[in-house]
Design a protein around this motif. Structure first.
Motif, PDB file in Angstrom:
ATOM      1  N   UNK A   1       0.837  -1.242  -0.039  1.00  0.00           N
ATOM      2  CA  UNK A   1       0.063   0.041  -0.172  1.00  0.00           C
ATOM      3  C   UNK A   1       0.813   1.182  -0.061  1.00  0.00           C
ATOM      4  N   UNK A   2       1.803   1.100   0.938  1.00  0.00           N
ATOM      5  CA  UNK A   2       2.658   2.389   0.978  1.00  0.00           C
ATOM      6  C   UNK A   2       4.253   2.116   1.248  1.00  0.00           C
ATOM      7  N   UNK A   3       5.071   3.081   0.980  1.00  0.00           N
ATOM      8  CA  UNK A   3       6.401   2.729   0.897  1.00  0.00           C
ATOM      9  C   UNK A   3       6.938   2.200   2.308  1.00  0.00           C
ATOM     10  N   UNK A   4       6.282   2.799   3.309  1.00  0.00           N
ATOM     11  CA  UNK A   4       6.572   2.303   4.713  1.00  0.00           C
ATOM     12  C   UNK A   4       6.286   0.832   4.946  1.00  0.00           C
TER      13      UNK A   4
ATOM     14  N   UNK B   1       5.611  -1.795  -6.261  1.00  0.00           N
ATOM     15  CA  UNK B   1       4.518  -1.132  -6.432  1.00  0.00           C
ATOM     16  C   UNK B   1       3.559  -0.674  -5.547  1.00  0.00           C
ATOM     17  N   UNK B   2       3.326   0.579  -5.554  1.00  0.00           N
ATOM     18  CA  UNK B   2       2.641   1.142  -4.261  1.00  0.00           C
ATOM     19  C   UNK B   2       1.110   1.435  -4.848  1.00  0.00           C
ATOM     20  N   UNK B   3      -0.056   1.063  -3.948  1.00  0.00           N
ATOM     21  CA  UNK B   3      -1.225   1.482  -4.387  1.00  0.00           C
ATOM     22  C   UNK B   3      -2.024   2.507  -3.747  1.00  0.00           C
ATOM     23  N   UNK B   4      -1.279   3.057  -2.782  1.00  0.00           N
ATOM     24  CA  UNK B   4      -2.007   4.326  -2.026  1.00  0.00           C
ATOM     25  C   UNK B   4      -1.033   5.379  -2.119  1.00  0.00           C
ATOM     26  N   UNK B   5       0.211   5.306  -2.636  1.00  0.00           N
ATOM     27  CA  UNK B   5       0.796   6.335  -2.813  1.00  0.00           C
ATOM     28  C   UNK B   5       1.614   6.480  -4.045  1.00  0.00           C
ATOM     29  N   UNK B   6       1.823   7.887  -4.711  1.00  0.00           N
ATOM     30  CA  UNK B   6       2.452   8.139  -5.885  1.00  0.00           C
ATOM     31  C   UNK B   6       3.824   8.513  -5.527  1.00  0.00           C
ATOM     32  N   UNK B   7       4.766   7.944  -5.793  1.00  0.00           N
ATOM     33  CA  UNK B   7       6.155   8.326  -5.514  1.00  0.00           C
ATOM     34  C   UNK B   7       7.228   8.116  -6.736  1.00  0.00           C
ATOM     35  N   UNK B   8       8.172   9.083  -7.021  1.00  0.00           N
ATOM     36  CA  UNK B   8       9.266   8.800  -8.031  1.00  0.00           C
ATOM     37  C   UNK B   8       9.871   7.397  -7.797  1.00  0.00           C
TER      38      UNK B   8
ATOM     39  N   UNK C   1       8.839   4.506  -8.002  1.00  0.00           N
ATOM     40  CA  UNK C   1       7.908   3.390  -7.464  1.00  0.00           C
ATOM     41  C   UNK C   1       6.737   3.206  -8.906  1.00  0.00           C
ATOM     42  N   UNK C   2       6.341   2.124  -8.994  1.00  0.00           N
ATOM     43  CA  UNK C   2       5.063   1.901  -9.737  1.00  0.00           C
ATOM     44  C   UNK C   2       3.842   2.238  -8.897  1.00  0.00           C
ATOM     45  N   UNK C   3       2.896   2.767  -9.440  1.00  0.00           N
ATOM     46  CA  UNK C   3       1.641   3.069  -8.925  1.00  0.00           C
ATOM     47  C   UNK C   3       0.463   2.166  -9.357  1.00  0.00           C
ATOM     48  N   UNK C   4      -0.295   1.830  -8.547  1.00  0.00           N
ATOM     49  CA  UNK C   4      -1.733   1.106  -8.937  1.00  0.00           C
ATOM     50  C   UNK C   4      -1.478  -0.512  -8.465  1.00  0.00           C
ATOM     51  N   UNK C   5      -2.197  -1.293  -9.164  1.00  0.00           N
ATOM     52  CA  UNK C   5      -2.355  -2.526  -8.713  1.00  0.00           C
ATOM     53  C   UNK C   5      -1.646  -3.367  -9.867  1.00  0.00           C
ATOM     54  N   UNK C   6      -1.033  -4.720  -9.471  1.00  0.00           N
ATOM     55  CA  UNK C   6      -0.396  -5.433 -10.372  1.00  0.00           C
ATOM     56  C   UNK C   6      -1.631  -6.064 -11.306  1.00  0.00           C
ATOM     57  N   UNK C   7      -1.811  -5.468 -12.701  1.00  0.00           N
ATOM     58  CA  UNK C   7      -2.474  -6.005 -13.586  1.00  0.00           C
ATOM     59  C   UNK C   7      -1.929  -6.381 -15.073  1.00  0.00           C
ATOM     60  N   UNK C   8      -2.740  -6.748 -15.770  1.00  0.00           N
ATOM     61  CA  UNK C   8      -2.125  -7.472 -16.899  1.00  0.00           C
ATOM     62  C   UNK C   8      -1.321  -6.357 -17.693  1.00  0.00           C
ATOM     63  N   UNK C   9      -1.799  -5.068 -18.016  1.00  0.00           N
ATOM     64  CA  UNK C   9      -1.028  -4.112 -18.759  1.00  0.00           C
ATOM     65  C   UNK C   9       0.319  -3.903 -17.740  1.00  0.00           C
ATOM     66  N   UNK C  10       0.423  -3.958 -16.777  1.00  0.00           N
ATOM     67  CA  UNK C  10       1.786  -3.806 -15.782  1.00  0.00           C
ATOM     68  C   UNK C  10       2.704  -4.799 -16.054  1.00  0.00           C
ATOM     69  N   UNK C  11       1.929  -5.887 -16.004  1.00  0.00           N
ATOM     70  CA  UNK C  11       2.992  -7.157 -16.217  1.00  0.00           C
ATOM     71  C   UNK C  11       3.623  -7.248 -17.602  1.00  0.00           C
ATOM     72  N   UNK C  12       2.483  -6.865 -18.682  1.00  0.00           N
ATOM     73  CA  UNK C  12       3.249  -6.721 -19.918  1.00  0.00           C
ATOM     74  C   UNK C  12       4.438  -5.918 -20.127  1.00  0.00           C
TER      75      UNK C  12
END
Length: 221
Positions: A139-142, A161-168, A170-181
């Motif tokens: 969820x977060x870097x911590x 990959x962080x789902x609840x923070x946007x940081x330089x 790091x990937x942001x969001x959830x691991x899905x098909x487009x991210x895996x590709x």
């Protein structure tokens, strides 16, 4: 067969993850990636039977668990959060279907990284980390478990990959098909997946859709 083992040391890994070590019983054997059913040597908790993964290597003199503690839950990990050096676990026999089967990508969500810790430590000891990748969602870097250790592993590519923070960085969001590709490219490799059940199911489906061999997916069944 179960073993009653006293805690030899406790280390705070993150704000809610503890690394506990125990003296290893003579003749106790396991393979990296395996787990055991664990209870606490305390009335009402001896048969709790929650599974935790060994994060030590088999050749070490001690056993180790790296456990995420949920203080707000009325359960075993809430009790573990209160334990001190000298308190005892009841540890069953090793079991599990996650084992190293060849070079590939490890995909983990939160505490789902624990089966991969001993495997990656084993590969580091062998000098065989090159060509492996860890995609680690939190969820977060911590929340990232053992980040410094993973970052220092020579040859291991690590993507956080962080789902609840946007940081330089790091990937942001959830691991899905487009991210895996985008992150994986070649699917001719082993894929090791561990995390919440719905995450494992969706990632395995996405991996199959992008061409991964179903027989090359390693996860707890």
């Amino acid at each position: 067969m179960s073993h009653t083992l006293a805690i030899a040391s406790i280390e705070e890994i993150t704000h809610n993850v503890r690394q506990l070590t125990f003296e290893k019983p003579e003749g106790f054997e396991f393979t990296p990636g395996q787990a055991a059913e664990v209870g606490i040597d305390k009335d009402g908790w001896r048969d709790a039977g929650n599974p935790f993964t060994f994060t030590a290597l088999p050749e070490w003199d001690e056993l180790q668990f790296t456990i995420k503690v949920y203080p707000s839950h009325d359960g075993l990990t809430e009790q573990i959060g209160k334990m001190k050096v000298g308190d005892s676990f009841i540890v069953g026999d090793p079991w599990g279907t996650i084992e190293y089967k060849g070079k590939g990508t490890f995909i983990a969500g939160g505490a789902g990284v624990t089966p991969f810790i001993a495997i990656l430590r084993m590969l580091k000891e062998r000098g065989e980390l090159s060509g492996h990748r860890l995609i680690f969602a939190n969820k977060r870097e911590a929340d990232i478990i053992l980040r410094d250790e993973f970052d220092a592993m020579p040859g291991l590519e690590v993507v956080y990959v962080l789902s609840e923070e946007k940081k330089n960085g790091f990937e942001h969001g959830r691991i899905d098909k487009p991210m895996l590709e985008r992150l994986i490219g070649n699917t001719d490799q082993q894929f090791y997946v561990c995390g919440p059940d719905d995450m494992v199911e969706s990632i395995n489906d996405a991996l199959r859709q992008i061409g991964a061999d179903p027989d090359g997916l390693v996860f707890e069944e």
